[in-house]
Design an enzyme around this catalytic site. Structure first.
Site, PDB file in Angstrom:
ATOM      1  N   LYS A  79       0.829  -1.225   0.000  1.00 13.57           N
ATOM      2  CA  LYS A  79       0.000   0.000   0.000  1.00 13.57           C
ATOM      3  C   LYS A  79       0.854   1.261   0.000  1.00 13.57           C
ATOM      4  O   LYS A  79       0.530   2.251  -0.641  1.00 13.57           O
ATOM      5  CB  LYS A  79      -0.957   0.021   1.198  1.00 13.57           C
ATOM      6  CG  LYS A  79      -0.226  -0.008   2.528  1.00 13.57           C
ATOM      7  CD  LYS A  79      -1.135  -0.370   3.669  1.00 13.57           C
ATOM      8  CE  LYS A  79      -0.290  -0.946   4.775  1.00 13.57           C
ATOM      9  NZ  LYS A  79      -0.430  -2.313   5.061  1.00 13.57           N
ATOM     10  N   ILE A 124     -10.193  -8.698   2.194  1.00 17.52           N
ATOM     11  CA  ILE A 124     -11.545  -8.316   1.745  1.00 17.52           C
ATOM     12  C   ILE A 124     -11.500  -7.915   0.271  1.00 17.52           C
ATOM     13  O   ILE A 124     -10.745  -7.019  -0.098  1.00 17.52           O
ATOM     14  CB  ILE A 124     -12.089  -7.117   2.566  1.00 17.52           C
ATOM     15  CG1 ILE A 124     -12.023  -7.415   4.067  1.00 17.52           C
ATOM     16  CG2 ILE A 124     -13.492  -6.754   2.139  1.00 17.52           C
ATOM     17  CD1 ILE A 124     -12.371  -6.223   4.942  1.00 17.52           C
ATOM     18  N   LYS A 126      -4.260   3.888   2.418  1.00 14.69           N
ATOM     19  CA  LYS A 126      -5.347   3.079   1.844  1.00 14.69           C
ATOM     20  C   LYS A 126      -6.434   3.984   1.256  1.00 14.69           C
ATOM     21  O   LYS A 126      -7.004   3.689   0.199  1.00 14.69           O
ATOM     22  CB  LYS A 126      -5.925   2.156   2.917  1.00 14.69           C
ATOM     23  CG  LYS A 126      -4.918   1.093   3.360  1.00 14.69           C
ATOM     24  CD  LYS A 126      -5.361   0.400   4.622  1.00 14.69           C
ATOM     25  CE  LYS A 126      -4.356  -0.644   5.070  1.00 14.69           C
ATOM     26  NZ  LYS A 126      -4.628  -1.150   6.424  1.00 14.69           N
TER      27      LYS A 126
HETATM   28  N1  LIG Z   1       1.186  -8.542   7.165  1.00 16.95           N
HETATM   29  C1  LIG Z   1      -0.039  -8.125   6.841  1.00 16.95           C
HETATM   30  O1  LIG Z   1      -1.018  -8.394   7.539  1.00 16.95           O
HETATM   31  C2  LIG Z   1      -0.245  -7.319   5.575  1.00 16.95           C
HETATM   32  C3  LIG Z   1      -1.552  -6.943   5.203  1.00 16.95           C
HETATM   33  C4  LIG Z   1      -1.754  -6.217   4.032  1.00 16.95           C
HETATM   34  C5  LIG Z   1      -0.664  -5.867   3.262  1.00 16.95           C
HETATM   35  N2  LIG Z   1       0.587  -6.205   3.665  1.00 16.95           N
HETATM   36  C6  LIG Z   1       1.717  -5.788   2.834  1.00 16.95           C
HETATM   37  O2  LIG Z   1       2.413  -6.934   2.362  1.00 16.95           O
HETATM   38  C7  LIG Z   1       3.785  -6.618   2.208  1.00 16.95           C
HETATM   39  C8  LIG Z   1       4.620  -7.646   2.986  1.00 16.95           C
HETATM   40  O3  LIG Z   1       4.279  -7.576   4.351  1.00 16.95           O
HETATM   41  P1  LIG Z   1       4.785  -8.686   5.386  1.00 16.95           P
HETATM   42  O4  LIG Z   1       4.004  -8.448   6.636  1.00 16.95           O
HETATM   43  O5  LIG Z   1       4.755 -10.039   4.760  1.00 16.95           O
HETATM   44  O6  LIG Z   1       6.315  -8.226   5.603  1.00 16.95           O
HETATM   45  P2  LIG Z   1       7.474  -9.053   6.323  1.00 16.95           P
HETATM   46  O7  LIG Z   1       6.915 -10.128   7.186  1.00 16.95           O
HETATM   47  O8  LIG Z   1       8.390  -8.041   6.911  1.00 16.95           O
HETATM   48  O9  LIG Z   1       8.223  -9.775   5.090  1.00 16.95           O
HETATM   49  C9  LIG Z   1       9.031  -9.077   4.198  1.00 16.95           C
HETATM   50  C10 LIG Z   1       9.837 -10.105   3.392  1.00 16.95           C
HETATM   51  O10 LIG Z   1      10.600  -9.406   2.424  1.00 16.95           O
HETATM   52  C11 LIG Z   1      11.959  -9.886   2.448  1.00 16.95           C
HETATM   53  N3  LIG Z   1      12.849  -8.796   2.017  1.00 16.95           N
HETATM   54  C12 LIG Z   1      13.055  -7.589   2.605  1.00 16.95           C
HETATM   55  N4  LIG Z   1      13.946  -6.873   1.883  1.00 16.95           N
HETATM   56  C13 LIG Z   1      14.277  -7.635   0.817  1.00 16.95           C
HETATM   57  C14 LIG Z   1      15.142  -7.456  -0.299  1.00 16.95           C
HETATM   58  N5  LIG Z   1      15.836  -6.337  -0.452  1.00 16.95           N
HETATM   59  N6  LIG Z   1      15.244  -8.476  -1.200  1.00 16.95           N
HETATM   60  C15 LIG Z   1      14.556  -9.614  -1.045  1.00 16.95           C
HETATM   61  N7  LIG Z   1      13.712  -9.845  -0.016  1.00 16.95           N
HETATM   62  C16 LIG Z   1      13.582  -8.863   0.896  1.00 16.95           C
HETATM   63  C17 LIG Z   1      12.195 -10.289   3.887  1.00 16.95           C
HETATM   64  O11 LIG Z   1      13.252 -11.214   3.916  1.00 16.95           O
HETATM   65  P3  LIG Z   1      13.729 -11.908   5.296  1.00 16.95           P
HETATM   66  O12 LIG Z   1      12.616 -12.839   5.676  1.00 16.95           O
HETATM   67  O13 LIG Z   1      14.981 -12.628   4.929  1.00 16.95           O
HETATM   68  O14 LIG Z   1      13.931 -10.781   6.280  1.00 16.95           O
HETATM   69  C18 LIG Z   1      10.820 -10.919   4.235  1.00 16.95           C
HETATM   70  O15 LIG Z   1      10.783 -12.260   3.849  1.00 16.95           O
HETATM   71  C19 LIG Z   1       3.948  -5.169   2.691  1.00 16.95           C
HETATM   72  O16 LIG Z   1       3.894  -4.308   1.577  1.00 16.95           O
HETATM   73  C20 LIG Z   1       2.742  -4.960   3.581  1.00 16.95           C
HETATM   74  O17 LIG Z   1       2.334  -3.594   3.666  1.00 16.95           O
HETATM   75  C21 LIG Z   1       0.827  -6.930   4.783  1.00 16.95           C
END
Ligand SMILES: NC(=O)c1ccc[n+]([C@@H]2O[C@H](COP(=O)([O-])OP(=O)(O)OC[C@H]3O[C@@H](n4cnc5c(N)ncnc54)[C@H](OP(=O)(O)O)[C@@H]3O)[C@@H](O)[C@H]2O)c1
Length: 421
Positions: free
Chosen positions: A102, A133, A202
């Site tokens: 987002k 959703i 959002k």
């Molecule tokens: N979590 C939610 O509930 C949710 C809901 C809606 C939207 N989102 C969106 O979804 C996205 C991901 O969220 P998340 O919660 O899954 O984040 P997260 O748990 O912090 O995961 C981020 C992932 O990206 C990897 N990463 C970071 N920098 C990188 C790079 N330079 N090259 C390759 N890989 C890299 C990290 O690797 P490592 O594991 O090795 O650190 C990790 O696996 C975000 O944009 C967030 O706003 C999340």
């Protein structure tokens, strides 16, 4: 279809698991067989909840988006860079992209949509707003012929959880925040959630899609919930309202109003019953009337479910050689917050002596703000006055607040809340 997944965290890991668990069903139902061929992460030595073969896991995300063997890219890294450059490269190489980011879309979405358009491939982002959703696809497809007038959204689960605890248990903001943190609903630094930045990003995306114009995070006026008191919530309840943090996008006479702030929602409104960390988006259209989309707005699995839907769509479109373009979005004309019109709730602590009410009412009158309802409550030598105004212009209400602060008899000007009709 060979999929390159950038990121294997809260969203990436359950997505990979879903593709594995449901791969046969997806192939049977859609004719698309998905294979997670590459997964890029920051650290390849970290333990993962999903098993990944050595030739699948890589720390080189740039190589994944350049790899001719990858058909579709999923970006679930988050943040602006390197996500932006990776997505642009993938699109430039003719690979459709699915993202849940987002922050990225609310800041540079228009550039990414233009790149997808130029490449003739999909850029899909259902998960970027309200997690699991379905909202973006209904707005883009089912409601594309509708004239949408207003969208009201509870799009931040953390703040909805905090306000629910304050409403149902009478706890203070600080206590409710600490509880949200202990349950993992709120970050240690909760600023992005409680001050309305997350909901603002959002709101920008929702407004862009609903009104077909370019709205960025910087266009969104936002206020958070940290100054809401249990007393405000109790008064709201007594007056027949509940306090919710709302993302509001509306279109009137060619101008788009887009803002995030706490608001008093009538108890009979469907959004009033959205409790805890749930999200809901209430859409009002000229022909369709009112619609509400409700569910889990965050969390790994719900978000991964939305990403998977987009992934199947993007892979299917790639095979057919089509794409769901957003076209180029012209910059929106944003209505300044000063021109927004609403009813308002205001509470004041004043000296309890003759003439004070007349002086206070005089300040409202001077600025053309008309009072719809008033209550008075004794506080010893002081009194608390609670006002609900008729519909007024924001700038006039702010001038009224300024005038009230100048009055000797006014000891404290409390929270100002907009009232939703
Ligand atoms: N979590 C939610 O509930 C949710 C809901 C809606 C939207 N989102 C969106 O979804 C996205 C991901 O969220 P998340 O919660 O899954 O984040 P997260 O748990 O912090 O995961 C981020 C992932 O990206 C990897 N990463 C970071 N920098 C990188 C790079 N330079 N090259 C390759 N890989 C890299 C990290 O690797 P490592 O594991 O090795 O650190 C990790 O696996 C975000 O944009 C967030 O706003 C999340």
């Amino acid at each position: 279809m060979r999929v390159g997944v950038l990121g294997c965290g809260n969203v990436g890991a359950p997505l990979i698991q879903l593709v594995r668990d449901h791969g046969d069903d997806i192939a049977a139902r859609t004719g698309v067989r998905l294979e997670v061929a590459k997964v890029a992460v920051r650290s390849t030595s970290k333990e993962r909840p999903v098993a990944l073969a050595d030739d699948v896991l890589t720390h080189d995300a740039a190589a994944v988006v350049e790899d001719p063997g990858i058909d579709v890219v999923v970006e679930v890294i988050g943040g602006i860079e390197p996500a932006r450059s990776l997505i642009l490269t993938a699109l430039g190489n003719g690979k459709p992209v699915v993202t849940a980011n987002k922050e990225l879309l609310a800041n540079v979405g228009a550039d990414l949509f233009a790149a997808a358009e130029a490449a003739g491939v999909d850029l899909l982002f259902e998960a970027a707003v309200a997690g699991g959703i379905p909202l973006i696809r209904p707005l883009r497809e089912s409601l594309v012929g509708e004239r949408i007038t207003r969208i009201l959204g509870i799009v931040n689960g953390t703040t909805n959880y905090i306000l629910t605890r304050m409403t149902e248990e009478g706890t203070s903001y600080q206590e409710a925040l600490a509880e949200a943190q202990s349950l993992g609903y709120a970050e240690r630094d909760p600023t992005a959630d409680v001050e309305g930045f997350d909901a603002g990003a959002k709101a920008a995306i929702i407004a862009s899609i609903a009104f077909g114009a370019r709205v960025v995070a910087g266009d969104v006026y936002h206020e958070g919930i940290s100054s809401i008191t249990p007393a405000d919530i109790a008064f709201a309840k007594r007056l027949g309202y509940v306090v919710k943090l709302l993302a509001i996008a509306e279109q009137q006479s060619g101008e788009i109003g887009v803002r995030v702030h706490p608001a008093m929602v009538p108890l009979a409104h469907p959004l009033a019953s959205v409790r805890d960390s749930f999200n809901a988006v209430f859409v009002e259209g000229e022909a369709v009337g009112s619609l509400m989309f409700y569910g889990r707005g965050a969390g790994g699995s719900p978000t991964a479910s939305a990403v998977l839907g987009d992934l199947i769509d993007a892979a299917g479109n790639l095979r057919k050689g089509s794409s769901a373009s957003l076209g180029s979005l012209a910059k929106a004309r944003i209505k300044p917050i000063d021109d927004v019109r609403s009813e308002y709730y205001l509470n004041l602590e004043v000296a309890d002596r003759p003439g004070v009410l007349a002086a206070v009412a005089g300040v409202f009158g001077t600025h053309g703000v008309s009072i719809r309802a008033m209550e008075q409550e004794g506080l010893g030598d002081e009194a608390r006055l609670i006002f609900i105004t008729h519909v007024a212009r924001e700038a006039d209400v702010q001038a009224t607040l300024h005038g009230l602060r100048e009055l000797d008899a006014v000891d404290r000007v409390g929270t100002l809340l907009r009232v939703i009709e």
